[in-house]
Design a protein around this motif. Structure first.
Motif, short mmCIF file in Angstrom:
data_model
loop_
_atom_site.label_atom_id
_atom_site.label_comp_id
_atom_site.label_asym_id
_atom_site.label_seq_id
_atom_site.Cartn_x
_atom_site.Cartn_y
_atom_site.Cartn_z
N TYR A 1 -6.75 6.89 -0.47
CA TYR A 1 -6.78 6.63 -1.92
C TYR A 1 -5.86 5.48 -2.29
O TYR A 1 -6.21 4.61 -3.11
CB TYR A 1 -6.39 7.90 -2.68
N LEU A 2 -4.66 5.44 -1.70
CA LEU A 2 -3.72 4.37 -2.02
C LEU A 2 -4.24 3.01 -1.62
O LEU A 2 -4.04 2.01 -2.33
CB LEU A 2 -2.37 4.64 -1.32
N ILE A 3 -4.95 2.93 -0.49
CA ILE A 3 -5.41 1.63 0.03
C ILE A 3 -6.71 1.19 -0.64
O ILE A 3 -6.85 0.03 -1.05
CB ILE A 3 -5.58 1.71 1.56
N VAL B 1 2.49 9.13 3.25
CA VAL B 1 2.31 8.60 4.60
C VAL B 1 1.91 9.67 5.60
O VAL B 1 1.50 9.36 6.72
CB VAL B 1 3.60 7.90 5.09
N ALA B 2 1.99 10.94 5.21
CA ALA B 2 1.63 12.01 6.13
C ALA B 2 0.22 12.54 5.91
O ALA B 2 -0.28 13.32 6.71
CB ALA B 2 2.63 13.17 5.99
N ASN B 3 -0.45 12.08 4.84
CA ASN B 3 -1.76 12.62 4.49
C ASN B 3 -2.80 11.49 4.50
O ASN B 3 -2.70 10.53 3.73
CB ASN B 3 -1.70 13.26 3.09
N GLU B 4 -3.78 11.61 5.37
CA GLU B 4 -4.78 10.56 5.51
C GLU B 4 -5.63 10.39 4.25
O GLU B 4 -6.07 9.29 3.92
CB GLU B 4 -5.69 10.84 6.71
N ASP C 1 0.83 -1.21 0.00
CA ASP C 1 0.00 0.00 0.00
C ASP C 1 0.86 1.26 0.00
O ASP C 1 0.54 2.25 -0.67
CB ASP C 1 -0.93 0.01 1.22
N LEU C 2 1.94 1.24 0.77
CA LEU C 2 2.80 2.42 0.86
C LEU C 2 3.59 2.65 -0.42
O LEU C 2 4.00 3.77 -0.71
CB LEU C 2 3.78 2.28 2.02
N LEU C 3 3.83 1.59 -1.18
CA LEU C 3 4.67 1.69 -2.36
C LEU C 3 3.89 2.04 -3.62
O LEU C 3 4.45 2.02 -4.72
CB LEU C 3 5.44 0.38 -2.57
N ARG C 4 2.60 2.36 -3.46
CA ARG C 4 1.82 2.84 -4.61
C ARG C 4 2.14 4.31 -4.86
O ARG C 4 2.42 5.07 -3.95
CB ARG C 4 0.32 2.67 -4.36
N ASP C 5 2.04 4.71 -6.12
CA ASP C 5 2.29 6.09 -6.51
C ASP C 5 1.05 6.94 -6.22
O ASP C 5 -0.03 6.62 -6.73
CB ASP C 5 2.64 6.16 -7.99
N PRO C 6 1.15 8.00 -5.41
CA PRO C 6 -0.03 8.81 -5.10
C PRO C 6 -0.61 9.52 -6.32
O PRO C 6 -1.76 9.96 -6.29
CB PRO C 6 0.49 9.81 -4.06
N ARG C 7 0.13 9.63 -7.39
CA ARG C 7 -0.40 10.23 -8.61
C ARG C 7 -1.31 9.27 -9.36
O ARG C 7 -2.25 9.69 -10.03
CB ARG C 7 0.75 10.69 -9.51
N ASP C 8 -1.00 7.98 -9.24
CA ASP C 8 -1.82 6.92 -9.84
C ASP C 8 -1.49 5.63 -9.11
O ASP C 8 -0.39 5.10 -9.25
CB ASP C 8 -1.50 6.79 -11.33
N ARG C 9 -2.46 5.13 -8.35
CA ARG C 9 -2.19 3.98 -7.47
C ARG C 9 -1.89 2.70 -8.24
O ARG C 9 -1.42 1.71 -7.65
CB ARG C 9 -3.37 3.76 -6.52
N PRO D 1 6.01 -7.64 -0.13
CA PRO D 1 5.13 -6.47 -0.22
C PRO D 1 3.77 -6.66 0.47
O PRO D 1 3.14 -5.68 0.86
CB PRO D 1 4.95 -6.26 -1.72
N ASP D 2 3.32 -7.91 0.59
CA ASP D 2 2.03 -8.17 1.24
C ASP D 2 2.12 -8.21 2.76
O ASP D 2 1.11 -8.45 3.43
CB ASP D 2 1.44 -9.49 0.73
N MET D 3 3.28 -7.98 3.32
CA MET D 3 3.45 -8.02 4.77
C MET D 3 2.76 -6.81 5.40
O MET D 3 2.92 -5.68 4.97
CB MET D 3 4.95 -8.01 5.10
N SER D 4 1.98 -7.07 6.44
CA SER D 4 1.29 -5.98 7.15
C SER D 4 2.27 -5.26 8.05
O SER D 4 3.11 -5.90 8.71
CB SER D 4 0.13 -6.54 7.98
N LEU D 5 2.16 -3.94 8.11
CA LEU D 5 3.05 -3.14 8.93
C LEU D 5 2.59 -3.12 10.37
O LEU D 5 1.40 -3.27 10.66
CB LEU D 5 3.12 -1.71 8.39
#
Length: 572
Positions: free
Chosen positions: A547-549, A539-542, A482-490, A513-517
């Motif tokens: 959108y990423l998730i 990671v700083a913007n909810e 989820d964190l490694l998606r591009d915020p411009r286009d997931r 990559p599927d490991m939960s944080l």
């Protein structure tokens, strides 16, 4: 020493040197002005007049500059002119005395040192970003400063050699790099360098060991939060430094011997190490290829001992050429003497896989390289470069590998400053070499289309660094993917890859990559330059994280949320 105390020191020196000339000028000007005021003059109508104190001061002032504006406000009488002559001669002598005192002040070493220290303190006070204090600006310090500049990290330099500080000021860096000629073990000098400031990130100690221990103690007392990195080649104070919480950079020869063993047996890992630190010519697509066979080791000093030990540990046949080597225990194949064409032939250079020129003399090492190439043009050459100023000669020699002790130390310190997790990652790969070929290399080659060094950084799942992620984790699972998606286009992925995950002292290389944080997870990230900026923003913007998730962008304003809620009820 605070900025105000350095100003007091400058002021005290100026007053001490200039109080005599200033007093004499005041006395001369006062006597001259009083005389001019008291001696009567004459106006155009022949009336008796007296000059005002303002005109008297004006006259004394412009005549002191040897500029003549005439006799003002009226022409002088003979008595006024006689007094003016006396005042002019007396003021000239006084000004010569004052100018001489100014010259003495400027050449006073205490004044120039105090002035330089004040300018240095002011320059440091203007630094707003995190910075590193470098104690010692020899070869290692110079190379480290260049590496910090390339990474955008500000440095502050202290060295007792004035020539080195002058050399620092002549160099061009991408970030501020102020320097001070002073003893780094003096607490006041460390304070001037910004040790007590909250944005002081670390203190790197590159002085001799006794002085280094003192600097480490002062650092720990003045700023317990600052990281301490010490170079400790002989390990005489190794235990004491570690007890102070210092990261100790041990013998560079030991470090290089270990790396050379990697080059022989795990060339991909050696190349990865070089590429990460930005070594010139390092390419993931062209791993170094060291030949197998007998190696000839020329020189049996500190570097020679470590290289022989590393080669012996990997069962590599080694012939040692060195004076008095016959008395050395543990050396089975040896030729006594200096490395010349005769001794190289005797050691088997014509059929050897490679030669290691490891003496402490650059001229001897270059001579060994030329002689070995004359005997065997295809031989693999590894040469030790002792002094950085000989770089042009060693580059022209075109050895296969150049070992520069100061460069090895500078790179290890740079890796420690970027993150200690980098060395943990490399050590983990050495223990799991299969992972390098199966996961690491394919992923990095896919991500990086050129051989430019990567951006390396560490992120922590914490309130300070990832508040939106922690808030999201309370209601749902957040994976690394989820964190490694591009915020411009997931549907796109960021240009970065997690190399290491640290969780509760457990290390996971190339995490799934599927490991939960989880909270307090640390991730060592490797990516292109803009990937860090995009990841930090995500990671700083909810809203971005939502959108990423989920793939949906939630409404951000009260009106938009009201409309969204009404639309949901209507459609329901």
């Amino acid at each position: 020493m605070t900025k105000s105390s350095s100003l007091d020191r400058v002021t005290a020196i100026v007053l001490r040197e200039m109080r005599g000339p200033i007093f004499m000028l005041i006395v001369v000007y006062t006597i001259g002005m009083v005389g001019i005021v008291l001696i009567p003059g004459q106006d155009a109508d022949g009336n008796r007049v007296h000059m005002s104190f303002f005109h008297a001061f004006y006259f004394m002032t412009y005549t002191s500059t040897t500029t003549g504006f005439g006799e003002l406000p009226h022409g002088f009488t003979e008595g006024q002119r006689m007094w003016a002559i006396a005042c002019l001669l007396l003021s000239v002598v006084t000004w010569l005395y004052a100018i001489g005192s100014i010259v003495r002040l400027i050449s006073n070493p205490h004044f120039t040192r105090a002035l330089a220290q004040r300018r240095f303190a002011i320059a440091v006070s203007r630094i707003r970003e995190p910075f590193v204090i470098i104690c010692g600006f020899g070869d290692t310090g110079s190379l480290l400063a260049r590496g910090l500049s390339d990474r955008g990290i500000t440095g502050v330099v202290i060295d007792e050699d004035l020539d080195r500080i002058k050399a620092l000021r002549l160099r061009q860096y991408a970030v501020p790099m102020p320097g001070l000629c002073a003893d780094a073990s003096v607490p006041g000098n460390l304070t001037d360098a910004g040790l007590d400031r909250p944005n002081c990130r670390a203190v790197v100690v590159l002085t001799d060991e006794d002085l280094g221990l003192k600097i480490a103690v002062m650092t720990r007392l003045l700023n317990p939060a600052a990281q301490i990195i010490c170079r400790c080649p002989s390990r005489s104070h190794d235990e004491e430094l570690r007890s102070l919480g210092s990261a100790v950079i041990a013998d560079p020869f030991e470090a290089y011997a270990r790396k050379f063993a990697l080059a022989l047996h795990w060339p991909q890992l050696y190349t990865l190490d070089e590429w990460i630190v930005g070594a010139r010519g390092a390419s993931l697509r062209k791993p170094i290829q060291c030949p197998f066979g007998t190696w000839i080791l020329c020189g049996y000093g500190r570097m020679g001992h470590w290289l022989h030990q590393a080669l012996s540990a990997h069962k590599v046949p080694t012939v040692v050429i060195a004076p008095n080597v016959a008395a050395e225990p543990g050396v089975d194949q040896k030729v006594e003497g200096v490395a010349t064409k005769t001794t190289l032939r005797e050691a088997g250079a014509a059929e050897a896989a490679g030669v290691l020129a490891a003496t402490n003399n650059d001229t001897d090492n270059l001579s060994i390289l030329l002689n070995a190439r004359a005997i065997n043009p295809d031989i693999f050459l590894v040469v030790r470069q002792n002094h950085h100023e000989n770089e042009l000669a060693f580059n022209a020699a075109k050895a296969n590998l150049i070992m520069q002790p100061s460069l090895v130390s500078a790179r290890r310190i740079l890796l420690t400053l970027i993150s200690p997790l980098i060395q943990v990652f490399l050590d983990g790969l050495e223990a799991q070499p299969d992972l390098l070929a199966k996961k690491v290399y394919p992923r990095l080659l896919e991500l990086f289309k050129d051989d430019n060094p990567p951006a390396l950084w560490v992120v922590r799942v914490s309130v300070n660094e990832m508040p939106a992620v922690l808030a999201m984790m309370r209601t749902r699972s957040v994976t690394l993917h989820d964190l490694l998606r591009d915020p411009r286009d997931r549907t796109w992925s960021l240009g970065c890859v997690p190399l290491l995950l640290v969780r509760a002292e457990a290390h996971t290389l190339m995490p799934d990559p599927d490991m939960s944080l989880q909270e307090d997870d640390q991730l060592l990230m490797c990516g292109v330059k803009n990937a860090k900026r995009l990841l930090d923003a995500a990671v700083a913007n909810e809203y971005t994280l939502e959108y990423l998730i989920t793939g949906t962008a939630p409404p951000r304003t009260s009106l938009a949320r009201l409309i969204h809620s009404w639309s949901a009820r209507t459609s329901g």
